[in-house]
Design a protein around this motif. Structure first.
Motif, PDB file in Angstrom:
ATOM      1  N   GLN A   1      52.985  40.134  31.135  1.00 11.19           N
ATOM      2  CA  GLN A   1      51.705  39.424  31.259  1.00 11.19           C
ATOM      3  C   GLN A   1      51.063  39.136  29.905  1.00 11.19           C
ATOM      4  N   HIS A   2      51.518  39.816  28.867  1.00 14.16           N
ATOM      5  CA  HIS A   2      50.900  39.651  27.544  1.00 14.16           C
ATOM      6  C   HIS A   2      51.547  38.547  26.721  1.00 14.16           C
ATOM      7  N   ILE A   3      52.537  37.841  27.295  1.00 15.19           N
ATOM      8  CA  ILE A   3      53.151  36.733  26.565  1.00 15.19           C
ATOM      9  C   ILE A   3      53.165  35.486  27.447  1.00 15.19           C
ATOM     10  N   SER A   4      53.308  34.328  26.831  1.00 15.10           N
ATOM     11  CA  SER A   4      53.340  33.074  27.578  1.00 15.10           C
ATOM     12  C   SER A   4      54.571  33.039  28.475  1.00 15.10           C
ATOM     13  N   TYR A   5      54.479  32.279  29.562  1.00 16.81           N
ATOM     14  CA  TYR A   5      55.633  32.228  30.465  1.00 16.81           C
ATOM     15  C   TYR A   5      56.855  31.577  29.823  1.00 16.81           C
ATOM     16  N   PRO A   6      56.721  30.491  29.032  1.00 14.21           N
ATOM     17  CA  PRO A   6      57.921  29.950  28.372  1.00 14.21           C
ATOM     18  C   PRO A   6      58.647  30.986  27.514  1.00 14.21           C
ATOM     19  N   ALA A   7      57.893  31.851  26.837  1.00 17.41           N
ATOM     20  CA  ALA A   7      58.529  32.889  26.024  1.00 17.41           C
ATOM     21  C   ALA A   7      59.229  33.909  26.913  1.00 17.41           C
ATOM     22  N   GLU A   8      58.608  34.257  28.038  1.00 10.12           N
ATOM     23  CA  GLU A   8      59.238  35.185  28.985  1.00 10.12           C
ATOM     24  C   GLU A   8      60.545  34.611  29.530  1.00 10.12           C
ATOM     25  N   PHE A   9      60.500  33.359  29.969  1.00 14.24           N
ATOM     26  CA  PHE A   9      61.682  32.740  30.570  1.00 14.24           C
ATOM     27  C   PHE A   9      62.802  32.594  29.544  1.00 14.24           C
ATOM     28  N   SER A  10      62.459  32.227  28.327  1.00 19.82           N
ATOM     29  CA  SER A  10      63.457  32.131  27.261  1.00 19.82           C
ATOM     30  C   SER A  10      64.085  33.488  26.986  1.00 19.82           C
ATOM     31  N   ALA A  11      63.259  34.538  26.973  1.00 19.19           N
ATOM     32  CA  ALA A  11      63.776  35.891  26.722  1.00 19.19           C
ATOM     33  C   ALA A  11      64.737  36.315  27.824  1.00 19.19           C
ATOM     34  N   LYS A  12      64.416  36.000  29.063  1.00 20.06           N
ATOM     35  CA  LYS A  12      65.276  36.401  30.178  1.00 20.06           C
ATOM     36  C   LYS A  12      66.631  35.702  30.109  1.00 20.06           C
ATOM     37  N   GLN A  13      66.662  34.435  29.719  1.00 17.52           N
ATOM     38  CA  GLN A  13      67.936  33.736  29.572  1.00 17.52           C
ATOM     39  C   GLN A  13      68.792  34.405  28.490  1.00 17.52           C
ATOM     40  N   LYS A  14      68.161  34.733  27.386  1.00 19.36           N
ATOM     41  CA  LYS A  14      68.877  35.399  26.299  1.00 19.36           C
ATOM     42  C   LYS A  14      69.359  36.774  26.733  1.00 19.36           C
ATOM     43  N   GLN A  15      68.544  37.489  27.502  1.00 22.03           N
ATOM     44  CA  GLN A  15      68.924  38.824  27.974  1.00 22.03           C
ATOM     45  C   GLN A  15      70.143  38.767  28.883  1.00 22.03           C
ATOM     46  N   LEU A  16      70.176  37.782  29.794  1.00 18.59           N
ATOM     47  CA  LEU A  16      71.332  37.665  30.681  1.00 18.59           C
ATOM     48  C   LEU A  16      72.604  37.396  29.879  1.00 18.59           C
ATOM     49  N   LEU A  17      72.535  36.484  28.922  1.00 21.01           N
ATOM     50  CA  LEU A  17      73.702  36.211  28.079  1.00 21.01           C
ATOM     51  C   LEU A  17      74.136  37.449  27.319  1.00 21.01           C
ATOM     52  N   ASP A  18      73.173  38.176  26.759  1.00 19.82           N
ATOM     53  CA  ASP A  18      73.491  39.384  25.990  1.00 19.82           C
ATOM     54  C   ASP A  18      74.166  40.434  26.853  1.00 19.82           C
ATOM     55  N   ILE A  19      73.648  40.645  28.070  1.00 18.51           N
ATOM     56  CA  ILE A  19      74.226  41.654  28.964  1.00 18.51           C
ATOM     57  C   ILE A  19      75.619  41.246  29.418  1.00 18.51           C
ATOM     58  N   MET A  20      75.805  39.967  29.703  1.00 13.30           N
ATOM     59  CA  MET A  20      77.132  39.492  30.102  1.00 13.30           C
ATOM     60  C   MET A  20      78.147  39.673  28.969  1.00 13.30           C
ATOM     61  N   GLN A  21      77.704  39.470  27.740  1.00  9.32           N
ATOM     62  CA  GLN A  21      78.594  39.639  26.594  1.00  9.32           C
ATOM     63  C   GLN A  21      78.838  41.119  26.301  1.00  9.32           C
ATOM     64  N   ARG A  22      77.771  41.912  26.278  1.00  9.15           N
ATOM     65  CA  ARG A  22      77.853  43.301  25.830  1.00  9.15           C
ATOM     66  C   ARG A  22      78.460  44.217  26.887  1.00  9.15           C
ATOM     67  N   ILE A  23      78.026  44.092  28.131  1.00  4.19           N
ATOM     68  CA  ILE A  23      78.538  44.959  29.196  1.00  4.19           C
ATOM     69  C   ILE A  23      79.732  44.335  29.895  1.00  4.19           C
ATOM     70  N   GLY A  24      79.652  43.023  30.140  1.00  4.12           N
ATOM     71  CA  GLY A  24      80.735  42.361  30.866  1.00  4.12           C
ATOM     72  C   GLY A  24      81.932  42.002  30.012  1.00  4.12           C
ATOM     73  N   GLY A  25      81.717  41.910  28.699  1.00  6.67           N
ATOM     74  CA  GLY A  25      82.822  41.555  27.813  1.00  6.67           C
ATOM     75  C   GLY A  25      83.105  40.070  27.744  1.00  6.67           C
ATOM     76  N   PHE A  26      82.159  39.229  28.196  1.00  7.65           N
ATOM     77  CA  PHE A  26      82.370  37.779  28.186  1.00  7.65           C
ATOM     78  C   PHE A  26      81.885  37.210  26.848  1.00  7.65           C
TER      79      PHE A  26
END
Length: 411
Positions: free
Chosen positions: A85-110
């Motif tokens: 709630q303390h950040i703008s929604y565009p920043a939140e949505f951008s962060a979530k996209q980056k987080q999904l990519l990071d998790i897929m790369q780091r944990i999934g090995g993609f």
């Protein structure tokens, strides 16, 4: 060497999955800071030391980042629900996209996955939740007797605090909380040695329903919507909490399925048949697996109403899937998985690897368990990742929904 209690200045350059800000110190040390925003320059106190990272709390915001904003809810920071709630929604949505990519790369090995095929932001970031569960917090005495106040869990605590409304909930839910806890049912619940939690559900017709503890089974099923199609849902059965985002998820998955040359659909963890309805292309066989019996009964009605021939198996996926795949042509089969946050059971993954249905759709609200399971399915080259999509089902919180398409590799 930094010590507990030491105060340092950091610059936040990222947001980790879960919502903490990330700062990197000289020498490579990583510090996680709750309620930090990208670009913040902060004075923080070191509160925790681990081998690979540090944690700190904000003591002063020296320079606010460009995306920092004022939280809407007065409980933000104490409540364990919201993270952004303390950040703008565009920043939140951008962060979530980056987080999904990071998790897929780091944990999934993609490692080659550098972008998502599709991302869908929430049309509404407040007032979207059609379901709310509140825990008993404290008894309140008034002229008409005692009622139980309800609320959420404090962040990093086991204690509950009272809330009278939640900005994430649909307005009709917030309007009903006070009435529900002062109702005869609510007052009776307050007298119990251990009062039960309250669950409030807003259905597509604008009505709000509530119950204490387990959902009663002797009530009419709710009427929900998939697009403009009506769907029956038992009061206590699973239904996506964000209808607008759920509609887009269903449309996207249906578009993925449309061109596939398969004849059979296995809808595991099927609930009330939501995905089987959304995938309205012809299948020779539709087989649904669901362990919640009221949901399975509703699925039977929902598909029969549309003239879809199907087989409903009332049982767990780990028990039913081996028998189903043993008698189904794998080259003509799409398996759709929508498990709980814990992901698929090991037996389910091993069954998929043994029989190898031609295509797998995996829908998940937990990217970590999703990536873990995909790594097992794609190891050894049996499956290939075709598509990855993100749907922000839970704006302002740390959570989001993801969907992937795997196809079997032929050698």
């Amino acid at each position: 060497m930094l010590e507990l209690g030491q105060v340092i200045t950091v610059t936040i350059n990222d947001l980790a999955f879960g919502g903490d800000g990330v700062a990197r110190l000289e020498g490579g040390a990583v510090v996680f800071v709750p309620f930090a925003a990208p670009g913040d320059v902060l004075e923080i106190e070191i509160t925790e030391q681990k081998k690979s990272y540090l944690r700190g709390r904000i003591t002063q915001i020296l320079t606010a980042g460009p995306d920092r904003t004022e939280p809407l809810c007065r409980h933000f920071g104490r409540c364990g629900g919201c993270s952004y709630q303390h950040i703008s929604y565009p920043a939140e949505f951008s962060a979530k996209q980056k987080q999904l990519l990071d998790i897929m790369q780091r944990i999934g090995g993609f490692r080659d996955l550098t972008s998502l095929d599709f991302s869908f932001p929430a049309p509404e970031i407040y007032g979207y939740r059609n379901k709310l569960r509140l825990e008993p917090s404290e008894p309140v005495r008034e002229d008409h007797g005692i009622y139980m106040a309800y609320g959420y869990c404090l962040k990093d605590s086991q204690e509950f605090f009272t809330v009278k409304e939640c900005p994430l909930a649909m307005p009709v839910i917030n309007q009903t909380i006070g009435k529900a806890i002062r109702s005869p049912w609510g007052r009776q619940n307050a007298k119990k040695p251990i009062p039960a939690p309250i669950t409030l559900r807003a259905s597509a017709d604008g009505q709000c329903h509530y119950y204490f503890g387990r959902a009663p089974v002797n009530v009419s099923w709710l009427k929900e919507k998939i697009g403009d199609q009506e769907v029956s849902v038992p009061l206590g059965s699973f239904w996506q909490v964000n209808s607008q985002v759920a509609d887009q998820l269903l449309k996207t998955v249906a578009s993925w399925a449309e061109p596939l040359p398969v004849e059979n659909l296995i809808d595991a963890y099927s609930g009330v048949g939501t995905f089987s309805i959304a995938l309205n292309r012809p299948f020779r066989e539709r087989i649904l697996i669901e362990s919640d019996r009221p949901a399975a009964d509703a699925a039977n009605l929902n598909l029969a109403t549309r003239g879809y021939g199907c087989q409903i198996i009332k049982g767990t996926t780990e028990q039913a899937l081996p028998k189903v795949l043993k008698t189904t042509n794998p080259k003509q089969t799409l398996a759709l998985l929508d498990p709980l946050r814990t992901g698929c059971q090991e037996k389910v993954l091993q069954t998929l690897l043994k029989y190898q249905p031609e295509h797998i759709f995996y829908i998940s609200c937990n990217p970590s368990t999703l990536a873990r399971d995909l790594k097992k399915l794609c190891s050894g080259g049996k499956y290939q990742l075709e598509k990855t999509a993100l749907f922000d089902m839970f704006p302002r919180t740390a959570h989001f929904e993801a969907a992937v398409h795997l196809s079997r590799q032929h050698r």
